[in-house]
Design a protein around this motif. Structure first.
Motif, PDB file in Angstrom:
ATOM      1  N   GLN A   1       0.824  -1.206   0.000  1.00  0.00           N
ATOM      2  CA  GLN A   1       0.000   0.000   0.000  1.00  0.00           C
ATOM      3  C   GLN A   1       0.864   1.263   0.000  1.00  0.00           C
ATOM      4  OE1 GLN A   1      -3.018  -0.457  -0.646  1.00  0.00           O
ATOM      5  NE2 GLN A   1      -2.965  -2.661  -0.284  1.00  0.00           N
ATOM      6  N   ASP A   2       2.006   1.220   0.651  1.00  0.00           N
ATOM      7  CA  ASP A   2       2.926   2.357   0.631  1.00  0.00           C
ATOM      8  C   ASP A   2       3.503   2.564  -0.761  1.00  0.00           C
ATOM      9  OD1 ASP A   2       2.336   2.344   3.262  1.00  0.00           O
ATOM     10  OD2 ASP A   2       4.350   1.885   3.984  1.00  0.00           O
ATOM     11  N   PHE A   3       3.795   1.465  -1.450  1.00  0.00           N
ATOM     12  CA  PHE A   3       4.358   1.566  -2.793  1.00  0.00           C
ATOM     13  C   PHE A   3       3.344   2.108  -3.790  1.00  0.00           C
ATOM     14  CE2 PHE A   3       7.300  -2.204  -1.655  1.00  0.00           C
ATOM     15  CZ  PHE A   3       8.162  -1.326  -1.009  1.00  0.00           C
ATOM     16  N   LYS A   4       2.066   1.946  -3.509  1.00  0.00           N
ATOM     17  CA  LYS A   4       1.039   2.406  -4.430  1.00  0.00           C
ATOM     18  C   LYS A   4       0.725   3.898  -4.284  1.00  0.00           C
ATOM     19  CE  LYS A   4      -1.350  -1.978  -5.169  1.00  0.00           C
ATOM     20  NZ  LYS A   4      -2.606  -2.734  -5.009  1.00  0.00           N
ATOM     21  N   ARG A   5       1.347   4.572  -3.359  1.00  0.00           N
ATOM     22  CA  ARG A   5       1.091   6.001  -3.195  1.00  0.00           C
ATOM     23  C   ARG A   5       1.493   6.780  -4.442  1.00  0.00           C
ATOM     24  NH1 ARG A   5       0.408   7.234   2.326  1.00  0.00           N
ATOM     25  NH2 ARG A   5       1.220   5.641   3.746  1.00  0.00           N
ATOM     26  N   ASP A   6       2.604   6.393  -5.033  1.00  0.00           N
ATOM     27  CA  ASP A   6       3.158   7.115  -6.169  1.00  0.00           C
ATOM     28  C   ASP A   6       3.319   6.150  -7.334  1.00  0.00           C
ATOM     29  OD1 ASP A   6       4.833   8.445  -8.034  1.00  0.00           O
ATOM     30  OD2 ASP A   6       5.651   9.710  -6.449  1.00  0.00           O
ATOM     31  N   TRP A   7       2.585   6.383  -8.432  1.00  0.00           N
ATOM     32  CA  TRP A   7       2.625   5.449  -9.548  1.00  0.00           C
ATOM     33  C   TRP A   7       3.987   5.431 -10.229  1.00  0.00           C
ATOM     34  CZ3 TRP A   7       3.501   6.860 -14.628  1.00  0.00           C
ATOM     35  CH2 TRP A   7       3.445   8.222 -14.929  1.00  0.00           C
ATOM     36  N   VAL A   8       4.722   6.545 -10.186  1.00  0.00           N
ATOM     37  CA  VAL A   8       6.056   6.564 -10.784  1.00  0.00           C
ATOM     38  C   VAL A   8       6.994   5.635 -10.017  1.00  0.00           C
ATOM     39  CG1 VAL A   8       8.065   7.987 -11.309  1.00  0.00           C
ATOM     40  CG2 VAL A   8       5.763   8.890 -11.702  1.00  0.00           C
ATOM     41  N   LEU A   9       6.974   5.750  -8.701  1.00  0.00           N
ATOM     42  CA  LEU A   9       7.837   4.897  -7.888  1.00  0.00           C
ATOM     43  C   LEU A   9       7.418   3.436  -7.995  1.00  0.00           C
ATOM     44  CD1 LEU A   9       8.233   7.073  -4.667  1.00  0.00           C
ATOM     45  CD2 LEU A   9       9.782   6.873  -6.618  1.00  0.00           C
ATOM     46  N   ARG A  10       6.109   3.207  -8.135  1.00  0.00           N
ATOM     47  CA  ARG A  10       5.637   1.833  -8.251  1.00  0.00           C
ATOM     48  C   ARG A  10       6.124   1.191  -9.545  1.00  0.00           C
ATOM     49  NH1 ARG A  10       0.723   2.838  -8.203  1.00  0.00           N
ATOM     50  NH2 ARG A  10       0.077   2.368 -10.338  1.00  0.00           N
ATOM     51  N   TRP A  11       6.020   1.905 -10.649  1.00  0.00           N
ATOM     52  CA  TRP A  11       6.460   1.346 -11.931  1.00  0.00           C
ATOM     53  C   TRP A  11       7.977   1.256 -12.014  1.00  0.00           C
ATOM     54  CZ3 TRP A  11       3.903  -1.460 -15.213  1.00  0.00           C
ATOM     55  CH2 TRP A  11       2.503  -1.380 -15.239  1.00  0.00           C
ATOM     56  N   MET A  12       8.679   2.149 -11.325  1.00  0.00           N
ATOM     57  CA  MET A  12      10.134   2.039 -11.277  1.00  0.00           C
ATOM     58  C   MET A  12      10.533   0.770 -10.525  1.00  0.00           C
ATOM     59  SD  MET A  12      12.978   4.779  -9.918  1.00  0.00           S
ATOM     60  CE  MET A  12      12.383   4.721  -8.224  1.00  0.00           C
ATOM     61  N   ARG A  13       9.826   0.480  -9.443  1.00  0.00           N
ATOM     62  CA  ARG A  13      10.089  -0.762  -8.712  1.00  0.00           C
ATOM     63  C   ARG A  13       9.757  -1.973  -9.581  1.00  0.00           C
ATOM     64  NH1 ARG A  13      11.137  -1.845  -3.543  1.00  0.00           N
ATOM     65  NH2 ARG A  13      10.914   0.381  -3.098  1.00  0.00           N
ATOM     66  N   GLN A  14       8.670  -1.880 -10.333  1.00  0.00           N
ATOM     67  CA  GLN A  14       8.305  -2.963 -11.238  1.00  0.00           C
ATOM     68  C   GLN A  14       9.405  -3.217 -12.268  1.00  0.00           C
ATOM     69  OE1 GLN A  14       4.925  -4.864 -11.648  1.00  0.00           O
ATOM     70  NE2 GLN A  14       6.708  -6.005 -12.370  1.00  0.00           N
ATOM     71  N   PHE A  15       9.978  -2.141 -12.794  1.00  0.00           N
ATOM     72  CA  PHE A  15      11.059  -2.279 -13.769  1.00  0.00           C
ATOM     73  C   PHE A  15      12.287  -2.939 -13.146  1.00  0.00           C
ATOM     74  CE2 PHE A  15      14.958  -0.400 -15.589  1.00  0.00           C
ATOM     75  CZ  PHE A  15      14.882  -0.924 -16.862  1.00  0.00           C
ATOM     76  N   LEU A  16      12.633  -2.538 -11.931  1.00  0.00           N
ATOM     77  CA  LEU A  16      13.784  -3.132 -11.247  1.00  0.00           C
ATOM     78  C   LEU A  16      13.547  -4.619 -10.988  1.00  0.00           C
ATOM     79  CD1 LEU A  16      14.686  -0.306  -8.704  1.00  0.00           C
ATOM     80  CD2 LEU A  16      15.879  -0.888 -10.819  1.00  0.00           C
ATOM     81  N   MET A  17      12.328  -4.977 -10.639  1.00  0.00           N
ATOM     82  CA  MET A  17      12.002  -6.389 -10.433  1.00  0.00           C
ATOM     83  C   MET A  17      12.175  -7.177 -11.726  1.00  0.00           C
ATOM     84  SD  MET A  17       8.627  -5.802  -8.044  1.00  0.00           S
ATOM     85  CE  MET A  17       7.985  -7.447  -8.340  1.00  0.00           C
ATOM     86  N   PHE A  18      11.786  -6.584 -12.850  1.00  0.00           N
ATOM     87  CA  PHE A  18      11.948  -7.255 -14.136  1.00  0.00           C
ATOM     88  C   PHE A  18      13.431  -7.434 -14.488  1.00  0.00           C
ATOM     89  CE2 PHE A  18      12.608  -6.905 -18.744  1.00  0.00           C
ATOM     90  CZ  PHE A  18      11.944  -8.042 -19.168  1.00  0.00           C
ATOM     91  N   VAL A  19      14.231  -6.400 -14.257  1.00  0.00           N
ATOM     92  CA  VAL A  19      15.667  -6.489 -14.525  1.00  0.00           C
ATOM     93  C   VAL A  19      16.291  -7.597 -13.679  1.00  0.00           C
ATOM     94  CG1 VAL A  19      17.878  -5.275 -14.359  1.00  0.00           C
ATOM     95  CG2 VAL A  19      15.872  -4.088 -15.254  1.00  0.00           C
ATOM     96  N   ASN A  20      15.904  -7.657 -12.415  1.00  0.00           N
ATOM     97  CA  ASN A  20      16.431  -8.681 -11.521  1.00  0.00           C
ATOM     98  C   ASN A  20      16.042 -10.076 -12.006  1.00  0.00           C
ATOM     99  OD1 ASN A  20      17.858  -9.414  -9.138  1.00  0.00           O
ATOM    100  ND2 ASN A  20      15.925  -9.768  -8.088  1.00  0.00           N
ATOM    101  N   LEU A  21      14.792 -10.228 -12.484  1.00  0.00           N
ATOM    102  CA  LEU A  21      14.351 -11.514 -13.003  1.00  0.00           C
ATOM    103  C   LEU A  21      15.140 -11.896 -14.254  1.00  0.00           C
ATOM    104  CD1 LEU A  21      12.297 -13.902 -13.184  1.00  0.00           C
ATOM    105  CD2 LEU A  21      10.916 -12.406 -14.645  1.00  0.00           C
ATOM    106  N   ALA A  22      15.336 -10.945 -15.169  1.00  0.00           N
ATOM    107  CA  ALA A  22      16.069 -11.231 -16.403  1.00  0.00           C
ATOM    108  C   ALA A  22      17.490 -11.693 -16.096  1.00  0.00           C
ATOM    109  CB  ALA A  22      16.089  -9.995 -17.296  1.00  0.00           C
ATOM    110  N   LEU A  23      18.150 -11.017 -15.179  1.00  0.00           N
ATOM    111  CA  LEU A  23      19.512 -11.406 -14.801  1.00  0.00           C
ATOM    112  C   LEU A  23      19.521 -12.792 -14.162  1.00  0.00           C
ATOM    113  CD1 LEU A  23      20.813  -8.032 -13.327  1.00  0.00           C
ATOM    114  CD2 LEU A  23      21.550  -9.115 -15.458  1.00  0.00           C
TER     115      LEU A  23
END
Length: 311
Positions: A120-142
């Motif tokens: 719920q804290d991460f959903k406060r800001d959609w920019v920060l949420r999607w940035m976290r989503q991108f980092l999660m994807f990069v981590n998965l790809a690696l």
């Protein structure tokens, strides 16, 4: 010492690398993960019963701030470890390469556990949420690339004293590794993909059903993954177990400056806690579960600003 074309001479032993598998590095990683998992569990359990004897200030503010710092640290540690490991694949032994993969898996599980508690804290800001989503994807790809390297090394029977990058130059298929190693590697890669999909759904879903059940089950699963990765890394390391390769020295058992520094870095989040307690930093209180639908929609409407207020 090794280069892209130097995959024909198989040495008897390889040097240790305390920066990857040193006692201090392993302890720092597991202590950080243990603290983050403990805080995540306390926040999830707090949702089942509200403390009525505490002050009006929500007691989870400090824990949430501390966990948020650990969450950011863990996702960046996972990406950083795997990026450096791939960059050094022409000189890194399969032993150290696999340990990096286990430490990255530990950081991924820790970050996902924090995500369960702080969604719920991460959903406060959609920019920060999607940035976290991108980092999660990069981590998965690696992580998937690491799994491919490890699987190839087992299929081709790569000698333990040759760099992991040699898997693409060897044609040998005289592997004597058991089938369990293949299955374990494939299951780990597939499991990472499944966990990423579930974490994405949990982070982006507007209408989360069985919210508390997902938190509890997810936390148990992430804790199991973290424990499994930790045990595997400790049993394989020179510092605490028995490596599967002959090392030429005992450097991973020695306490160098870098390993002590890794443990000292654990004190950094405490500074943020002290600042919050002293009132130097204003932290928004956690969002109640009942408001998560309105909170998510806040990025698309300005209903929180007064327009369309409640009667």
């Amino acid at each position: 010492m090794f280069g892209p074309g130097n995959c024909t001479i198989v040495p008897d032993a390889v040097p240790s690398d305390a920066g990857i598998a040193g006692a201090g590095v392993l302890l720092a990683s597991t202590i950080t993960a243990g603290l983050a998992l403990g805080i995540s569990a306390s926040l999830v359990l707090q949702g089942f019963w509200r403390s009525s004897f505490l002050t009006n200030r929500n007691p989870s503010v400090i824990r949430r701030k501390l966990l948020n710092g650990y969450s950011d640290q863990q996702i960046m540690v996972g990406i950083g470890l795997q990026s450096v490991g791939l960059a050094k694949s022409n000189s890194l032994m399969p032993y150290h390469f696999f340990l990096i993969w286990m430490l990255a898996l530990l950081s991924m599980a820790t970050h996902n556990a924090a995500l369960l508690a702080l969604v719920q804290d991460f959903k406060r800001d959609w920019v920060l949420r999607w940035m976290r989503q991108f980092l999660m994807f990069v981590n998965l790809a690696l992580s998937c690339v690491y799994g491919i390297y490890v699987l190839q090394s087992k299929v081709k029977g790569l000698p333990a004293t040759l760099p992991i990058g040699c898997v693409w130059e060897l044609d040998s298929t005289t592997s004597n590794v058991g089938g369990l190693d293949y299955v374990g590697t494939i299951v780990t890669v597939a499991g990472n993909c499944v966990v990423f999909g579930l974490a994405t759904w949990y982070l982006q879903s507007r209408n989360q059903r069985f919210y508390k059940a997902v938190q509890v089950v997810g936390l148990v699963l992430m804790s199991a993954i973290a424990i499994g990765a930790t045990v595997r890394a400790y049993l394989l390391s020179q510092a605490f177990g028995s490596p599967d390769v002959q090392l030429s020295d005992q450097g991973e058992k020695d306490w160098s400056f870098g390993q002590l520094l890794s443990l000292l870095m654990l004190l950094l989040p405490v500074i943020s806690v002290i600042e919050i307690m002293r009132g130097e930093i204003a932290v928004a209180p956690p969002v109640e579960d009942e408001d998560k639908q309105a909170l998510f929609d806040g990025e698309l409407s300005d209903s929180l600003g007064g327009g369309g207020g409640r009667a």
